[in-house]
Design a protein around this motif. Sequence first.
Motif, PDB file in Angstrom:
ATOM      1  N   PHE A   1     -49.866  94.559  85.795  1.00 31.77           N
ATOM      2  CA  PHE A   1     -48.535  94.296  85.266  1.00 31.77           C
ATOM      3  C   PHE A   1     -48.465  94.785  83.823  1.00 31.77           C
ATOM      4  O   PHE A   1     -49.441  94.710  83.080  1.00 31.77           O
ATOM      5  N   SER A   2     -47.330  95.262  83.458  1.00 35.55           N
ATOM      6  CA  SER A   2     -47.072  95.655  82.074  1.00 35.55           C
ATOM      7  C   SER A   2     -45.696  95.160  81.686  1.00 35.55           C
ATOM      8  O   SER A   2     -44.898  94.760  82.541  1.00 35.55           O
ATOM      9  N   LEU A   3     -45.403  95.203  80.406  1.00 34.60           N
ATOM     10  CA  LEU A   3     -44.089  94.757  79.942  1.00 34.60           C
ATOM     11  C   LEU A   3     -42.993  95.619  80.546  1.00 34.60           C
ATOM     12  O   LEU A   3     -41.939  95.109  80.939  1.00 34.60           O
ATOM     13  N   ARG A   4     -43.242  96.920  80.645  1.00 33.51           N
ATOM     14  CA  ARG A   4     -42.237  97.811  81.235  1.00 33.51           C
ATOM     15  C   ARG A   4     -41.971  97.437  82.689  1.00 33.51           C
ATOM     16  O   ARG A   4     -40.821  97.402  83.136  1.00 33.51           O
ATOM     17  N   SER A   5     -43.039  97.159  83.430  1.00 34.74           N
ATOM     18  CA  SER A   5     -42.869  96.789  84.836  1.00 34.74           C
ATOM     19  C   SER A   5     -42.079  95.497  84.968  1.00 34.74           C
ATOM     20  O   SER A   5     -41.196  95.377  85.824  1.00 34.74           O
ATOM     21  N   LEU A   6     -42.386  94.524  84.128  1.00 33.55           N
ATOM     22  CA  LEU A   6     -41.667  93.250  84.191  1.00 33.55           C
ATOM     23  C   LEU A   6     -40.185  93.437  83.860  1.00 33.55           C
ATOM     24  O   LEU A   6     -39.316  92.818  84.484  1.00 33.55           O
ATOM     25  N   LEU A   7     -39.909  94.296  82.874  1.00 28.59           N
ATOM     26  CA  LEU A   7     -38.508  94.542  82.513  1.00 28.59           C
ATOM     27  C   LEU A   7     -37.770  95.230  83.656  1.00 28.59           C
ATOM     28  O   LEU A   7     -36.618  94.892  83.954  1.00 28.59           O
ATOM     29  N   VAL A   8     -38.427  96.189  84.312  1.00 30.41           N
ATOM     30  CA  VAL A   8     -37.801  96.882  85.431  1.00 30.41           C
ATOM     31  C   VAL A   8     -37.536  95.918  86.586  1.00 30.41           C
ATOM     32  O   VAL A   8     -36.454  95.907  87.181  1.00 30.41           O
ATOM     33  N   VAL A   9     -38.542  95.084  86.902  1.00 31.64           N
ATOM     34  CA  VAL A   9     -38.376  94.113  87.990  1.00 31.64           C
ATOM     35  C   VAL A   9     -37.260  93.132  87.656  1.00 31.64           C
ATOM     36  O   VAL A   9     -36.439  92.773  88.514  1.00 31.64           O
ATOM     37  N   THR A  10     -37.203  92.689  86.394  1.00 31.46           N
ATOM     38  CA  THR A  10     -36.153  91.752  85.973  1.00 31.46           C
ATOM     39  C   THR A  10     -34.766  92.391  86.128  1.00 31.46           C
ATOM     40  O   THR A  10     -33.819  91.748  86.597  1.00 31.46           O
ATOM     41  N   ALA A  11     -34.661  93.668  85.738  1.00 32.14           N
ATOM     42  CA  ALA A  11     -33.374  94.356  85.867  1.00 32.14           C
ATOM     43  C   ALA A  11     -32.973  94.494  87.336  1.00 32.14           C
ATOM     44  O   ALA A  11     -31.809  94.287  87.692  1.00 32.14           O
ATOM     45  N   ILE A  12     -33.942  94.828  88.201  1.00 33.44           N
ATOM     46  CA  ILE A  12     -33.649  94.971  89.630  1.00 33.44           C
ATOM     47  C   ILE A  12     -33.182  93.644  90.219  1.00 33.44           C
ATOM     48  O   ILE A  12     -32.201  93.579  90.976  1.00 33.44           O
ATOM     49  N   VAL A  13     -33.885  92.556  89.860  1.00 32.18           N
ATOM     50  CA  VAL A  13     -33.496  91.234  90.370  1.00 32.18           C
ATOM     51  C   VAL A  13     -32.095  90.862  89.899  1.00 32.18           C
ATOM     52  O   VAL A  13     -31.282  90.328  90.662  1.00 32.18           O
ATOM     53  N   ALA A  14     -31.786  91.160  88.619  1.00 31.89           N
ATOM     54  CA  ALA A  14     -30.461  90.838  88.082  1.00 31.89           C
ATOM     55  C   ALA A  14     -29.367  91.606  88.829  1.00 31.89           C
ATOM     56  O   ALA A  14     -28.316  91.053  89.157  1.00 31.89           O
ATOM     57  N   VAL A  15     -29.624  92.888  89.099  1.00 34.44           N
ATOM     58  CA  VAL A  15     -28.635  93.699  89.826  1.00 34.44           C
ATOM     59  C   VAL A  15     -28.427  93.163  91.237  1.00 34.44           C
ATOM     60  O   VAL A  15     -27.302  93.035  91.717  1.00 34.44           O
ATOM     61  N   LEU A  16     -29.524  92.820  91.909  1.00 37.08           N
ATOM     62  CA  LEU A  16     -29.413  92.313  93.273  1.00 37.08           C
ATOM     63  C   LEU A  16     -28.666  90.982  93.312  1.00 37.08           C
ATOM     64  O   LEU A  16     -27.841  90.752  94.204  1.00 37.08           O
ATOM     65  N   LEU A  17     -28.950  90.113  92.360  1.00 39.03           N
ATOM     66  CA  LEU A  17     -28.241  88.832  92.333  1.00 39.03           C
ATOM     67  C   LEU A  17     -26.759  89.031  92.055  1.00 39.03           C
ATOM     68  O   LEU A  17     -25.922  88.261  92.531  1.00 39.03           O
ATOM     69  N   GLY A  18     -26.423  90.077  91.300  1.00 41.87           N
ATOM     70  CA  GLY A  18     -25.017  90.362  91.023  1.00 41.87           C
ATOM     71  C   GLY A  18     -24.276  90.933  92.210  1.00 41.87           C
ATOM     72  O   GLY A  18     -23.053  90.995  92.201  1.00 41.87           O
ATOM     73  N   MET A  19     -25.001  91.348  93.246  1.00 44.90           N
ATOM     74  CA  MET A  19     -24.374  91.899  94.443  1.00 44.90           C
ATOM     75  C   MET A  19     -23.902  90.830  95.411  1.00 44.90           C
ATOM     76  O   MET A  19     -23.375  91.151  96.475  1.00 44.90           O
TER      77      MET A  19
END
Length: 298
Positions: free
Chosen positions: A239-257
Amino acid sequence: MFSRHLTFWALFLSLLLGAGWYKSVENHRDRQRQSTWRQKIERLGQESRAEYKRTVAWVRSLFSPQPDARQQVEKKLKDEWSVRWGTAGERDVAHWTHKKYGIPLRTEFEQNMLVAYGARSGDLQSNYPQPPQMATSSRAEFVRRSVADWGGWLWLAVLSFAIVSGRCGLLAAETMLAISMVCGVAWLTAPNYTITVQGILSNDSLFYAAVMYVVSLACLGHRLAAELLHLDCPLRFRFSLRSLLVVTAIVAVLLGMGPFGYFSLCLLVIGAALLAARIVSVSEKMRDGREPSILVER
């Protein structure tokens, strides 16, 4: 190479989830439009029946000899009714139509006295036609139906290739996974189903999508485990900070759907867990010198 591979899957998932979300929103809007129209027709139907009863009762009251019955009718109905006059012998005939409810009314006068009348309930759908069902006739629906009709057959063809192929087995397994996801989205967003617990459980095609998805993950896990062991890569999570940020963004987008995003997020989490478990299981068997029996390497 890995970066290109990851970029491809990111673009594929983005396009797939975007298309699925678009189709689910189209279906939802169409259902809302049809529901609004039905509620409007029901409400207008109640008002129309009440107006019909009031008008017929009032016109019937004019049958008592009233020399100014014609003037009373014209004064009463001129604002909310349209009229077309004609004659029938010595009688003046008026064909009235309610502007809002479409109620037809026929009145006949002789020397300005009402001598006959006729009325029936209005045809509301002539004035308020049902809106077209866009969810079943749009371009997005044409693409969805094409995928739903032919995607399963394509997946079976790639599965047979993945079983017998040694060199391109990993590519075939990934293609199977991609096809199963595309078919799953196509069947999930069918216009006659909703993305709810009841809608998902009543969608028979999703059972086949689940089977295709699990089998594809099993094939991909087998191929990835063999690839990792061949490259002597340790099986561990990084895991890296970049990976966590990407995963967080993906989860946020999916929840917004909305409902589609919730279902997609659950599906991706379950798929990742199954794939990881399959890779670990196959790797352990390969280290012990036992060849897994799902696929035959050639």
